[in-house]
Design a protein around this motif. Structure first.
Motif, mmCIF file in Angstrom:
data_model
loop_
_atom_site.group_PDB
_atom_site.id
_atom_site.type_symbol
_atom_site.label_atom_id
_atom_site.label_comp_id
_atom_site.label_asym_id
_atom_site.label_seq_id
_atom_site.Cartn_x
_atom_site.Cartn_y
_atom_site.Cartn_z
ATOM 1 N N LEU A 14 -2.418 0.357 -0.146
ATOM 2 C CA LEU A 14 -2.216 1.298 -1.258
ATOM 3 C C LEU A 14 -1.453 0.644 -2.405
ATOM 4 O O LEU A 14 -1.737 0.888 -3.584
ATOM 5 C CB LEU A 14 -1.468 2.542 -0.767
ATOM 6 C CG LEU A 14 -2.195 3.443 0.239
ATOM 7 C CD1 LEU A 14 -1.311 4.627 0.626
ATOM 8 C CD2 LEU A 14 -3.513 3.943 -0.332
ATOM 9 N N GLY A 15 -0.470 -0.208 -2.051
ATOM 10 C CA GLY A 15 0.320 -0.886 -3.079
ATOM 11 C C GLY A 15 -0.511 -1.851 -3.904
ATOM 12 O O GLY A 15 -0.375 -1.927 -5.138
ATOM 13 N N LEU A 16 -1.401 -2.584 -3.241
ATOM 14 C CA LEU A 16 -2.250 -3.539 -3.944
ATOM 15 C C LEU A 16 -3.271 -2.821 -4.825
ATOM 16 O O LEU A 16 -3.563 -3.259 -5.945
ATOM 17 C CB LEU A 16 -2.964 -4.442 -2.937
ATOM 18 C CG LEU A 16 -2.047 -5.387 -2.141
ATOM 19 C CD1 LEU A 16 -2.838 -6.139 -1.082
ATOM 20 C CD2 LEU A 16 -1.324 -6.367 -3.066
ATOM 21 N N LEU A 17 -3.823 -1.713 -4.313
ATOM 22 C CA LEU A 17 -4.743 -0.932 -5.145
ATOM 23 C C LEU A 17 -4.044 -0.416 -6.398
ATOM 24 O O LEU A 17 -4.586 -0.475 -7.507
ATOM 25 C CB LEU A 17 -5.317 0.239 -4.335
ATOM 26 C CG LEU A 17 -6.364 -0.099 -3.269
ATOM 27 C CD1 LEU A 17 -6.657 1.137 -2.410
ATOM 28 C CD2 LEU A 17 -7.653 -0.615 -3.898
ATOM 29 N N LEU A 18 -2.813 0.075 -6.204
ATOM 30 C CA LEU A 18 -2.069 0.615 -7.347
ATOM 31 C C LEU A 18 -1.717 -0.495 -8.336
ATOM 32 O O LEU A 18 -1.741 -0.273 -9.565
ATOM 33 C CB LEU A 18 -0.803 1.320 -6.851
ATOM 34 C CG LEU A 18 -0.119 2.271 -7.843
ATOM 35 C CD1 LEU A 18 -1.059 3.402 -8.240
ATOM 36 C CD2 LEU A 18 1.166 2.834 -7.237
ATOM 37 N N ALA A 19 -1.400 -1.671 -7.821
ATOM 38 C CA ALA A 19 -1.098 -2.801 -8.708
ATOM 39 C C ALA A 19 -2.292 -3.127 -9.600
ATOM 40 O O ALA A 19 -2.135 -3.610 -10.728
ATOM 41 C CB ALA A 19 -0.698 -4.025 -7.883
ATOM 42 N N ALA A 20 -3.502 -2.854 -9.071
ATOM 43 C CA ALA A 20 -4.728 -3.067 -9.857
ATOM 44 C C ALA A 20 -5.161 -1.785 -10.553
ATOM 45 O O ALA A 20 -6.318 -1.648 -10.950
ATOM 46 C CB ALA A 20 -5.835 -3.575 -8.940
ATOM 47 N N ASN A 21 -4.209 -0.833 -10.715
ATOM 48 C CA ASN A 21 -4.422 0.432 -11.433
ATOM 49 C C ASN A 21 -5.396 1.392 -10.739
ATOM 50 O O ASN A 21 -6.009 2.240 -11.380
ATOM 51 C CB ASN A 21 -4.907 0.175 -12.873
ATOM 52 C CG ASN A 21 -3.899 -0.625 -13.671
ATOM 53 O OD1 ASN A 21 -2.694 -0.384 -13.560
ATOM 54 N ND2 ASN A 21 -4.372 -1.593 -14.445
ATOM 55 N N MET A 22 -5.542 1.263 -9.410
ATOM 56 C CA MET A 22 -6.413 2.161 -8.648
ATOM 57 C C MET A 22 -5.550 2.995 -7.691
ATOM 58 O O MET A 22 -4.840 2.438 -6.847
ATOM 59 C CB MET A 22 -7.458 1.368 -7.869
ATOM 60 C CG MET A 22 -8.501 0.695 -8.747
ATOM 61 S SD MET A 22 -9.698 -0.291 -7.812
ATOM 62 C CE MET A 22 -8.727 -1.751 -7.448
ATOM 63 N N GLU A 23 -5.614 4.306 -7.865
ATOM 64 C CA GLU A 23 -4.827 5.194 -7.020
ATOM 65 C C GLU A 23 -5.734 5.922 -6.031
ATOM 66 O O GLU A 23 -6.784 6.461 -6.403
ATOM 67 C CB GLU A 23 -4.085 6.234 -7.871
ATOM 68 C CG GLU A 23 -3.216 7.159 -7.023
ATOM 69 C CD GLU A 23 -2.596 8.289 -7.835
ATOM 70 O OE1 GLU A 23 -1.888 9.127 -7.246
ATOM 71 O OE2 GLU A 23 -2.846 8.349 -9.060
ATOM 72 N N PHE A 24 -5.338 5.922 -4.757
ATOM 73 C CA PHE A 24 -6.060 6.653 -3.717
ATOM 74 C C PHE A 24 -5.618 8.114 -3.794
ATOM 75 O O PHE A 24 -4.445 8.424 -3.606
ATOM 76 C CB PHE A 24 -5.735 6.047 -2.348
ATOM 77 C CG PHE A 24 -6.362 6.752 -1.175
ATOM 78 C CD1 PHE A 24 -7.705 7.074 -1.171
ATOM 79 C CD2 PHE A 24 -5.596 7.072 -0.053
ATOM 80 C CE1 PHE A 24 -8.286 7.703 -0.076
ATOM 81 C CE2 PHE A 24 -6.163 7.706 1.024
ATOM 82 C CZ PHE A 24 -7.512 8.024 1.023
ATOM 83 N N THR A 25 -6.537 9.018 -4.072
ATOM 84 C CA THR A 25 -6.165 10.412 -4.377
ATOM 85 C C THR A 25 -6.429 11.383 -3.236
ATOM 86 O O THR A 25 -6.023 12.538 -3.308
ATOM 87 C CB THR A 25 -6.945 10.903 -5.613
ATOM 88 O OG1 THR A 25 -8.354 10.793 -5.353
ATOM 89 C CG2 THR A 25 -6.587 10.091 -6.838
ATOM 90 N N GLU A 26 -7.111 10.940 -2.180
ATOM 91 C CA GLU A 26 -7.429 11.848 -1.075
ATOM 92 C C GLU A 26 -6.606 11.480 0.156
ATOM 93 O O GLU A 26 -5.545 10.881 0.033
ATOM 94 C CB GLU A 26 -8.936 11.785 -0.766
ATOM 95 C CG GLU A 26 -9.817 12.222 -1.925
ATOM 96 C CD GLU A 26 -9.610 13.678 -2.308
ATOM 97 O OE1 GLU A 26 -9.293 14.493 -1.408
ATOM 98 O OE2 GLU A 26 -9.764 14.010 -3.500
ATOM 99 N N SER A 27 -7.111 11.849 1.316
ATOM 100 C CA SER A 27 -6.428 11.546 2.576
ATOM 101 C C SER A 27 -7.352 10.730 3.465
ATOM 102 O O SER A 27 -8.574 10.713 3.283
ATOM 103 C CB SER A 27 -6.045 12.843 3.293
ATOM 104 O OG SER A 27 -5.185 13.626 2.500
ATOM 105 N N ILE A 28 -6.756 10.074 4.444
ATOM 106 C CA ILE A 28 -7.561 9.373 5.446
ATOM 107 C C ILE A 28 -8.387 10.424 6.193
ATOM 108 O O ILE A 28 -7.862 11.471 6.567
ATOM 109 C CB ILE A 28 -6.647 8.608 6.429
ATOM 110 C CG1 ILE A 28 -5.834 7.544 5.673
ATOM 111 C CG2 ILE A 28 -7.466 7.967 7.541
ATOM 112 C CD1 ILE A 28 -4.769 6.875 6.514
ATOM 113 N N PRO A 29 -9.675 10.193 6.401
ATOM 114 C CA PRO A 29 -10.512 11.198 7.071
ATOM 115 C C PRO A 29 -9.969 11.601 8.443
ATOM 116 O O PRO A 29 -9.305 10.811 9.128
ATOM 117 C CB PRO A 29 -11.868 10.493 7.203
ATOM 118 C CG PRO A 29 -11.876 9.476 6.122
ATOM 119 C CD PRO A 29 -10.455 9.018 5.994
#
Length: 1045
Positions: free
Chosen positions: A969-984
């Protein structure tokens, strides 16, 4: 044969004449073993009645009525026994039924009149009792019962025979709940526990309770006089006489004792009327009958006067050293004094004297179970069951022992048969629920627990076990509701507060847990509450209180061996609390358990070993006063200001995304906050490193930047070197602290994959300091022998609720690996060839780990593999799938184990370095700063690929799963991508990686639900840096422990 039977009947008449009821029972046992006669069953019930062993009376009457529902004498005897136990309503129902049958038969007018008189007397006593209660309610005075009043809560005791004997439980059992309640289930009939006692003290029979009938079934029904203390007995401990021999199951012809036998006994009506009063006046001399002494001994045991009881039984045994009933009685007294070896010796002698003494077999089994000798205990109870087939109370006892010995399948079988005969056995339903839960039959488990509660809504044991069941399923709301029910019935149940503390601890509400545990400790100073409260104080930064509780835990006198592990853990965690206290005012990156704490200490902590060697060889932390002085914090460091609160609100939203929506995973608020802060800190630091990399790349220094990432970092010496912690790390080892992101002399990035993951590890360590989250390569010699993580799916017969959903896929993967390699590895790491005798075909047909083990023929393991991305054609050793047989029929351990050997570590280190470099290259080139999701697909794939290798690497003793997702999640956010849902739901991302041999397979599986949930977000950059807002260890602990609801 007829002559032998006649001889036995003469002997029976002789024993009755001399009032030697115990020996009369033995003769009847022998007769019934040869031929099941309804009248002999009633005769034996009569003898039990003379010994006031009322529960055996009821048991025999039930047998007689099962064979012949019109046996009037059985109704009479059962009615009397129920009255003696204070169960008046039941007695009336039995007597009414008997009376209605007697009216139709009218063959014995005397019996009819006796039933009528007894029934009317019982009704009058109920009326008097009701009137007394009504008067008491009106006047405010306490009603005086006419008959013994049995507390409806007398059987609400948690734990069975083993609690009284002081056995080791598996942690699922609870101790007694009443404030002063004696545990009575050791030697009483454990099925329904309806003995005539309040808080374990036997009550005396009052007047109007009728004496037993004559042995042939007819007698006067005149009332007895009040009995004295000397003649009182009870079946609180279970009846002391011998259980009857095996019955043939058919009534056949009824062999009656002739009226002449009664005449020879010389039992007149007057004698019976004055029986008790005359006995009460006899002095303690050799003229006292053996049965009377037995009766006195039993009464003393019931009243808790075990030494007096032993003294009485000693006198009997001095005259008759092999008298079985006296040996059983003395053994019982020894058992209650926890002198279990002496108890077993007496029960053994009773068995040698009378191998048909089923009660001796049963009680020796209970005593052996209390010593943890479960196999021998089951063997004894099985023998007792042969002597009394389908006995519900023996089945109940054996079912409980099977459960405690982890033979859950056998427990279900025993308890189910027991419940077919005793449908109102609430204790059996409770243990059936526990056994079903262990076997993974959760619906059946819940039904069994609820059935127990339906039978008795105030049954504390059932509520507590149901609460624990819901807690293990991670249904905290239902768990707390059950605990509330317990405390409504009795607010002095310390186990309820401990269980509530566990639930709050699992939810991350440590301060609430402390409150509950403190209430529990005010009731009972239990090691469980002390240890857990100490760990909660530790987590929230109350180190003084934590050390106090840890010291108290170490000092507790243990009543069970398995609790010693809590003392070991308390020792280690006290040292860690002292270490953390010394770090509260230091920068958070200086909190370095892996670099500062001795490797041997960490290894022993992870393995929960005895700390003796650690005490002798490892530097100990300084006293708390010095630690607190060194780590003194300013109040403003702990204050949650408005900017900090805004930051926490944002990170809390991120942190919730780590939650697994699977059975067994509680939503832990503290872990969510930790994860959110760690994600943002990683995003901020990685973003800064990538910006430097991008600048260097634009200056044409990309090659130098790549070379620099390969270079080993300059280690920053820990603040704790030579002080509190005794670090053995050298400057050449990889530190988990951060250097500056920019080398001042060259201006080049120095962030490595270890730096990124170490940040997440540090946050995980501080969030729950009692979890041994450490890098495996920083342990001692065990690193070289392959110590690593161990995650079981099946433990014996028990299905591990969190991980069993992955069982079938893991089994299929193991079969696929065997098919390819044609061999497996033994426990001793030797090759087991499976290429012959069509074994591969058999293996591919196997549907369980048990079948797989039988085909291989011994314990074994196979290793998964990961295809390397860095080195084409190379395979890395993934995880090991192990299958180990438990002793006897206790099932198999089926698990994944990850050995972190130096060679394997080196392989994965290279792979992680390559994956990190590929990710940096993917983002720091043309895609740097992009807000186009399509353009960032290569970056996303690189992040997932590195995550895949991290999960298969599994370099931590614990916590690999959550730290891996935090970094993702931290690496995605560093690349300006935020995970907005939940793990299935029902998906565990770490298992997706472990069970995939190809990284692309894992990437393809995860991207299907992850990528559609990503959105571009650059607003996270507006928040203050986490490392500045919460710069010190103390401020981090405060942030994790402060909630504003």
């Amino acid at each position: 044969m007829a002559t032998a039977a006649a001889s036995e009947r003469v002997e029976l008449a002789k024993h009755c004449s001399s009032r030697n009821w115990s020996k009369a029972i033995r003769v009847l046992d022998s007769l019934l073993a040869k031929h099941c006669s309804i009248l002999d069953i009633c005769n034996r019930a009569f003898c039990y009645n003379q010994l006031e062993l009322h529960k055996h009376v009821i048991k025999d009457c039930d047998k007689a009525l099962h064979l012949d529902s019109s046996a009037i004498q059985a109704y009479l005897l059962k009615g009397r026994a129920l009255l003696a136990l204070g169960r008046k309503q039941e007695a009336v129902l039995v007597l009414e039924l008997g009376y209605s049958i007697a009216l139709q038969q009218t063959a014995d007018v005397k019996q009819l009149l006796e039933l009528d008189e007894l029934l009317n007397a019982a009704r009058r006593e109920i009326d008097v009792a009701v009137n007394n209660v009504a008067t008491a309610e009106t006047t405010g005075k306490e009603a005086t019962p006419v008959l013994p009043q049995v507390s409806e809560k007398s059987d609400e005791k948690i734990g069975n025979y083993d609690t009284a004997f002081g056995s080791c439980s598996n942690g699922n059992t609870h101790e007694e709940l009443g404030e002063e309640t004696k545990i009575n289930s050791v030697l009483k009939d454990a099925s329904k526990q309806s003995g005539s006692q309040i808080n374990g003290l036997a009550y005396k029979e009052k007047e109007n309770v009728k004496s037993g009938s004559q042995i042939n079934g007819s007698s006067s029904s005149k009332p007895c006089s009040n009995g004295s203390d000397l003649s009182e007995t009870s079946d609180r401990l279970g009846d002391m006489s011998v259980i009857g021999n095996k019955l043939s199951g058919k009534s056949g012809s009824i062999c009656k004792l002739s009226l002449k036998a009664e005449a020879r006994c010389g039992v007149s009506d007057e004698t019976k009327i004055n029986k008790k009063s005359s006995i009460a006046r006899i002095s303690e001399t050799h003229s006292i009958s053996v049965d009377f002494r037995l009766s006195r001994g039993i009464a003393q045991v019931n009243e808790g006067n075990y030494m007096k009881a032993i003294s009485i039984f000693d006198k009997v045994l001095k005259e008759e050293p092999t008298y079985p009933e006296a040996l059983i009685g003395r053994g019982t007294a020894y058992a209650f004094q926890r002198e279990l070896e002496n108890a077993i010796d007496d029960f053994t002698k009773a068995i040698q004297s009378n191998p048909a003494a089923g009660e001796a077999w049963k009680r020796r089994g209970q005593a052996r179970a209390a010593l943890g000798e479960f196999a021998d205990a089951v063997e004894d109870l099985t023998r007792a069951l042969e002597l009394e087939p389908k006995s519900p109370d023996i089945l109940h006892e054996r079912g409980i022992i099977n459960f405690r010995s982890k033979d859950f399948t056998a427990a279900v079988k025993d308890l189910s048969i027991c419940l077919k005969q005793e449908k109102d056995n609430k204790s059996a339903y409770t243990y059936l629920g526990l056994a079903f839960a262990s076997l993974g039959e959760y619906t059946k488990a819940e039904e069994a627990h609820l059935k127990s509660i339906q039978l008795d809504s105030n049954y504390l044991e059932a509520w507590l076990h149901l609460a624990q069941f819901y807690q293990e399923l991670a249904d905290h709301s239902k768990a707390l509701e059950c605990i509330d029910q317990v405390l409504q019935v009795d607010n002095r149940v310390w186990k309820a507060y401990h269980l509530r503390g566990l639930v709050f601890h699992g939810l991350g509400e440590h301060r609430k847990a402390i409150q509950e545990l403190s209430i529990g400790l005010s009731i009972e100073s239990s090691i469980e509450c002390l240890y857990l409260r100490g760990s909660c104080h530790h987590a929230v930064g109350e180190y003084r209180e934590a050390v106090k509780d840890y010291d108290a835990t170490v000092d507790v006198e243990l009543d069970a061996v398995e609790k010693f592990v809590l003392q070991c853990l308390a020792f280690y965690q006290k040292e860690l609390a002292l270490y953390t206290a010394s770090k509260v005012s230091s920068e958070f990156f200086c909190f370095d358990i892996d670099g500062d704490i001795d490797p041997m200490f960490k290894e022993y902590w992870c393995k929960r070993l005895h700390p003796k060697d650690v005490c002798e060889k490892v530097y100990r932390q300084p006293p708390l006063r010095e630690s607190l002085k060194k780590g003194k914090l300013k109040k403003q460091d702990l204050a949650i200001t408005k900017p900090k609160a805004n930051l926490l609100r944002f990170t809390d939203l991120i942190g919730k995304k780590i939650q697994y929506h699977c059975p067994g995973f509680l939503p832990n608020r503290r872990q969510h906050r930790m994860a959110g802060l760690a994600v943002l800190e990683i995003a901020q630091k990685v973003s800064k490193a990538w910006r430097i990399e991008w600048r260097n790349s634009n200056k044409g220094t990309a090659k130098n930047g790549k070379k620099n990432r390969r270079r080993e970092r300059i280690n920053m010496l820990s603040q704790n070197r030579g002080g509190a912690g005794c670090s053995t790390s050298t400057s050449s080892e990889t530190s988990t602290g951060y250097t500056s992101l920019e080398d001042r002399s060259s201006g080049r990035s120095m962030l490595s994959w270890q730096d990124v993951y170490s940040s997440a590890v540090r946050w995980r360590q501080i969030s729950e300091p009692c979890d041994p989250v450490v890098w495996v390569n920083k342990l001692s010699e065990e690193f070289n022998s392959g110590f690593g993580s161990h995650t079981p799916m099946v433990l014996g017969q028990a299905k591990v609720i969190r991980y069993f959903p992955n069982y079938e896929r893991t089994l299929n993967l193991a079969k696929t690996i065997v098919k390819e390699k044609l061999c497996v590895r033994s426990k001793a790491d030797k090759v087991i060839d499976l290429s012959k005798d069509e074994k591969i075909e058999e293996i591919m047909r196997a549907e369980t780990c048990e079948e797989l083990h039988k085909i291989v023929g011994e314990d074994f393991w196979v290793a998964t593999w990961c295809h390397s991305t860095a080195f084409e054609g190379k395979r890395l050793e993934g995880t090991r799938i192990t299958c180990i047989k438990k002793p006897g029929s206790l099932g198999y351990d089926f698990a994944i184990r990850t050995p972190c050997t130096p060679a394997r570590w080196s392989d994965f280190d290279e792979e992680m370095t390559s994956a990190w470099e590929a990710l940096c290259n993917a983002y720091c080139g043309e895609n740097y700063g992009s807000t186009d999701l399509d353009a960032l697909e290569t970056v996303r794939d690189s992040i997932l690929r590195m995550t895949y290798y991290w999960y298969n690497f599994m370099p931590l003793a614990r916590g690999t799963a959550v730290t891996g997702f935090i970094v993702l999640l931290g690496l995605l956010l560093a690349a300006n991508m935020e995970f907005t849902e939940s793990i299935p739901k029902d998906l565990q991302i770490d298992w997706e990686a472990i069970l995939s041999v190809e990284p692309d397979s894992f990437v393809g599986s995860v991207k299907s639900w992850l990528y559609p949930s990503l959105k571009i977000n650059t607003s996270w950059r507006d928040h203050p840096e986490v490392s500045s807002a919460f710069s010190t260890t103390g401020s981090v602990v405060a942030a994790l422990s402060s909630y504003n609801d």
